[in-house]
Design an enzyme around this catalytic site. Structure first.
Site, PDB file in Angstrom:
ATOM      1  CG  MET A  36     -24.873 -25.502 -47.389  1.00  0.00           C
ATOM      2  SD  MET A  36     -25.623 -26.867 -46.495  1.00  0.00           S
ATOM      3  CE  MET A  36     -24.195 -27.772 -45.942  1.00  0.00           C
ATOM      4  CE1 TYR A  88     -20.025 -22.928 -39.252  1.00  0.00           C
ATOM      5  CE2 TYR A  88     -20.590 -22.376 -41.512  1.00  0.00           C
ATOM      6  CZ  TYR A  88     -20.909 -22.980 -40.305  1.00  0.00           C
ATOM      7  OH  TYR A  88     -22.109 -23.628 -40.158  1.00  0.00           O
ATOM      8  CE  LYS A 110     -21.989 -29.904 -72.793  1.00  0.00           C
ATOM      9  NZ  LYS A 110     -20.939 -30.396 -73.679  1.00  0.00           N
ATOM     10  NE  ARG A 165     -15.212 -35.442 -73.958  1.00  0.00           N
ATOM     11  CZ  ARG A 165     -15.795 -34.265 -73.806  1.00  0.00           C
ATOM     12  NH1 ARG A 165     -15.599 -33.564 -72.701  1.00  0.00           N
ATOM     13  NH2 ARG A 165     -16.562 -33.759 -74.753  1.00  0.00           N
TER      14      ARG A 165
END
Ligand SMILES: *Cc1c(COP(=O)(O)O)cnc(C)c1O
Length: 344
Positions: free
Chosen positions: A291, A243, A35, A127
């Site tokens: 980022m 930053y 998955k 779940r």
């Protein structure tokens, strides 16, 4: 392949990990959880390699994930079962079957005449899954169940919950006309033969993650992010970098700016803790991870230049400790700006 960012994937390590887990599964068949795009590695390439290594049972979360794998002609089970809107696809993908999770899903599947399916029984995780009481009351009577499975909540711990869940699965099994029983994920395999039943479902350990000590040293790293140096620069004593100027050079030093950042899954948790690796040298991250960019200390690596490629230190156990994230989160967050390439 020309992105300035690539993910090196070790096919030999993936297959060796599979064989380790298959051996630890004893007489049980060993499947694979693929998955979330094969835990970030690329589901199609992972399934091709594992199928060639003998894996016959694959697990995804959704029908969209199953549809990607359908052309490979392998058996796929969809862990989240079937919604109404999945039914058209579900009845048209011959090698794919749902893992029914609720009485509503069971009724839907029966009404469709859908054929073979798997069933998730909840034994304490609360779940997904039908309840033991529902099964006892006949919910699955007449349903063609291939595998009845449950999922361990605490397999990575030595918890009494594991013992209870195993006992609950054994107790409910005679009430289901299923071909196979399945309980263990990666950590569950490490709990021993008592937990393997007929089919195991490892995910993380296939990809080099170590959820329990028993697997340490037995499974190997598969995925390594590699980034290109975009620029090399000099910091003078007192200069800060990145930053919020969180790192200030104590003396003159040299830095390389790498084309990787948190948008790629190289999280801010690596700020001041992560490192790149070059020829046995560990080159620490300096200042905040941005980022798209990360700065590393190359003062002791005068040979490295703009355009060179560096591997990030991505040993999952260590990287999890450094970043404060789980090895699962580190893998599945590896972004789509990577060119994924396989060696071995
Ligand atoms: C994800 C998943 C697995 C695989 O778990 P790992 O901890 O990655 O080995 C097995 N079974 C189910 C039901 C899952 O959702």
């Amino acid at each position: 392949m020309d992105a300035p960012l690539r993910l090196r994937l070790d096919g030999d390590a993936l297959v060796a990990n599979y064989h380790v887990l298959a051996r630890m599964s004893g007489a049980a068949a060993c499947g694979a959880a693929v998955k979330a795009n094969g835990y970030g590695l690329g589901a199609t390439a992972v399934v091709e390699r594992l199928a060639a290594a003998g894996c016959r049972d694959f697990f995804v979360a959704s029908w969209a994930e199953a549809a990607v794998l359908a052309p490979l002609g392998v058996a796929v089970s969809v862990l989240h079962g079937v919604r109404d809107t999945d039914m058209a696809l579900a009845l048209n993908l011959p090698m794919v079957r749902p893992v029914l999770n609720s009485a509503t899903q069971v009724a839907r599947w029966r009404a469709s005449g859908g054929g073979r399916c798997d069933v998730m029984v909840d034994t304490g995780m609360n779940r997904l899954g039908v309840s033991v009481a529902e099964v006892r009351a006949g919910l699955l009577d007449g349903v063609a169940v291939d595998t009845v499975m449950s999922h361990l909540a605490c397999a990575d711990e030595d918890s009494v919950v594991n013992v209870r869940q195993r006992a609950a699965l054994i107790a409910v099994a005679p009430r289901v006309a299923a071909t196979r029983l399945s309980l263990a994920n990666s950590a569950g395999i490490a709990l021993g033969a008592d937990y393997a039943f007929d089919l195991t479902r490892p995910g993380l350990a296939l990809y080099g993650g170590v959820p329990r000590g028993e697997l340490a040293g037995r499974v190997a790293q598969v995925a390594t992010p590699e980034a290109q140096i975009l620029q090399r620069r000099v910091l003078r004593a007192g200069d800060s970098i990145g930053y919020n100027a969180t790192f200030t050079a104590p003396g003159d030093m040299e830095v390389a700016i790498l084309n990787i950042g948190y948008a790629d899954g190289y999280w801010r948790g690596f700020t001041g803790r992560g490192a790149a690796l070059a020829g046995g040298r560990r080159l620490p991250v300096l200042g905040r991870v941005s980022m798209d960019l990360t700065a590393i200390d190359v003062t002791r690596a005068p040979d490295l230049a703009e355009g060179d490629w560096l591997a990030l230190d991505f040993d999952l156990t260590q990287a999890a400790a450094q970043s404060g994230l789980s090895p699962y989160e580190l893998l599945v967050a590896l972004g789509d700006r990577f060119d994924r390439y396989w060696v071995g």
